[in-house]
Design a protein around this motif. Structure first.
Motif, mmCIF file in Angstrom:
data_model
loop_
_atom_site.group_PDB
_atom_site.id
_atom_site.type_symbol
_atom_site.label_atom_id
_atom_site.label_comp_id
_atom_site.label_asym_id
_atom_site.label_seq_id
_atom_site.Cartn_x
_atom_site.Cartn_y
_atom_site.Cartn_z
ATOM 1 N N UNK A 182 0.829 -1.201 0.000
ATOM 2 C CA UNK A 182 0.000 0.000 0.000
ATOM 3 C C UNK A 182 0.867 1.255 0.000
ATOM 4 N N UNK A 183 0.224 2.376 -0.295
ATOM 5 C CA UNK A 183 0.932 3.656 -0.239
ATOM 6 C C UNK A 183 1.488 3.908 1.160
ATOM 7 N N UNK A 184 0.710 3.647 2.184
ATOM 8 C CA UNK A 184 1.176 3.886 3.551
ATOM 9 C C UNK A 184 2.396 3.034 3.873
ATOM 10 N N UNK A 185 2.390 1.783 3.442
ATOM 11 C CA UNK A 185 3.538 0.902 3.689
ATOM 12 C C UNK A 185 4.784 1.416 2.978
ATOM 13 N N UNK A 186 4.610 1.833 1.743
ATOM 14 C CA UNK A 186 5.758 2.320 0.969
ATOM 15 C C UNK A 186 6.286 3.632 1.535
ATOM 16 N N UNK A 187 5.382 4.524 1.926
ATOM 17 C CA UNK A 187 5.822 5.797 2.512
ATOM 18 C C UNK A 187 6.538 5.565 3.843
ATOM 19 N N UNK A 188 6.067 4.606 4.633
ATOM 20 C CA UNK A 188 6.731 4.301 5.900
ATOM 21 C C UNK A 188 8.168 3.842 5.655
ATOM 22 N N UNK A 189 8.357 2.994 4.654
ATOM 23 C CA UNK A 189 9.702 2.528 4.321
ATOM 24 C C UNK A 189 10.573 3.673 3.813
ATOM 25 N N UNK A 190 10.001 4.510 2.948
ATOM 26 C CA UNK A 190 10.759 5.648 2.419
ATOM 27 C C UNK A 190 11.144 6.613 3.531
ATOM 28 N N UNK A 191 10.221 6.888 4.442
ATOM 29 C CA UNK A 191 10.505 7.829 5.523
ATOM 30 C C UNK A 191 11.548 7.282 6.487
ATOM 31 N N UNK A 192 11.529 5.972 6.730
ATOM 32 C CA UNK A 192 12.562 5.369 7.571
ATOM 33 C C UNK A 192 13.930 5.531 6.922
ATOM 34 N N UNK A 193 14.001 5.280 5.622
ATOM 35 C CA UNK A 193 15.265 5.454 4.907
ATOM 36 C C UNK A 193 15.728 6.902 4.959
ATOM 37 N N UNK A 194 14.812 7.835 4.812
ATOM 38 C CA UNK A 194 15.163 9.248 4.832
ATOM 39 C C UNK A 194 15.679 9.670 6.200
ATOM 40 N N UNK A 195 15.111 9.100 7.267
ATOM 41 C CA UNK A 195 15.612 9.428 8.611
ATOM 42 C C UNK A 195 17.048 8.943 8.780
ATOM 43 N N UNK A 196 17.351 7.802 8.201
ATOM 44 C CA UNK A 196 18.723 7.303 8.274
ATOM 45 C C UNK A 196 19.670 8.176 7.449
ATOM 46 N N UNK A 197 19.196 8.637 6.309
ATOM 47 C CA UNK A 197 20.035 9.483 5.460
ATOM 48 C C UNK A 197 20.278 10.847 6.102
ATOM 49 N N UNK A 198 19.367 11.285 6.969
ATOM 50 C CA UNK A 198 19.539 12.556 7.652
ATOM 51 C C UNK A 198 20.821 12.554 8.488
ATOM 52 N N UNK A 199 21.211 11.380 8.979
ATOM 53 C CA UNK A 199 22.420 11.266 9.785
ATOM 54 C C UNK A 199 23.678 11.636 8.995
ATOM 55 N N UNK A 200 23.574 11.664 7.675
ATOM 56 C CA UNK A 200 24.741 12.000 6.851
ATOM 57 C C UNK A 200 25.049 13.484 6.857
#
Length: 203
Positions: A182-200
């Protein structure tokens, strides 16, 4: 009656025909979609389909180009953002929203269907998709290199590796959408990845 019918233009809406065909290709892939299934979905004869599009392969190419070009535009708009994290957010979250458009107006993500098309007839489409991915990757890499030069990312950031990571995430999200996430599932995965990338980013 017969002469009146003979003189009519093509009795179908081309845009809706492409959408119907794209939806079938998304569901069954290129090889799994028969010409009969296409004509039934569009509501025209085989001869009319060939007159309108040339061949099944040509219709597949029209469908892929029609919907895949939206992803190129997402990248173009993303790299124009001022902050690199906004660029990455734009690429991933806008793509997810495109992957999961309502099916009345969108066939789903045809990228995977095009990449894995196993017919020699579809080679032109596969080449087009490869060029699309290459262009998108080059745009993103250039923007990441700019971010490193501007100090938005650490000086030792590998633009190639970070671009590859984002592209891998993009492709993974695309495949998961094709598998029914679903869109919600995909957005959750994308947002988790983005939070990790913020550490850069430098603090």
């Amino acid at each position: 009656m017969a002469s009146g019918r003979r003189g009519r233009p093509r009795a179908f809406d081309r845009d809706r025909a492409v959408l119907a065909a794209a939806r079938l290709f998304w569901e069954s892939g290129y090889a799994g979609t028969s010409t009969r299934a296409l004509t039934d979905a569009i509501g025209i004869s085989t001869s009319s389909l060939y007159a309108a599009f040339g061949s099944k392969a040509a219709l597949f190419e029209v469908a892929v180009r029609t919907y895949a070009e939206r992803y190129r535009e997402i990248y173009r708009e993303a790299v124009a953002e001022r902050e690199v994290l906004t660029v990455l957010d734009h690429v991933l979250t806008r793509s997810v929203r495109e992957f999961t458009q309502p099916t009345d107006d969108h066939p789903g993500c045809l990228i995977s269907s095009a990449v894995f098309a196993d017919s020699g007839e579809a080679l032109d489409v596969r080449s087009y998709i490869a060029d699309l991915h290459r262009d998108n990757e080059q745009m993103l890499r250039a923007r990441i290199e700019q971010a490193v030069d501007e100090g938005q990312l650490p000086a030792d950031t590998s633009a190639g590796a970070l671009t590859g990571l984002v592209q891998a995430l993009w492709h993974g999200l695309s495949v998961r959408s094709t598998l029914g996430a679903s869109r919600d599932e995909l957005l959750a995965a994308a947002n988790l990845a983005l939070r990790q990338l913020t550490a850069l980013t430098p603090r």
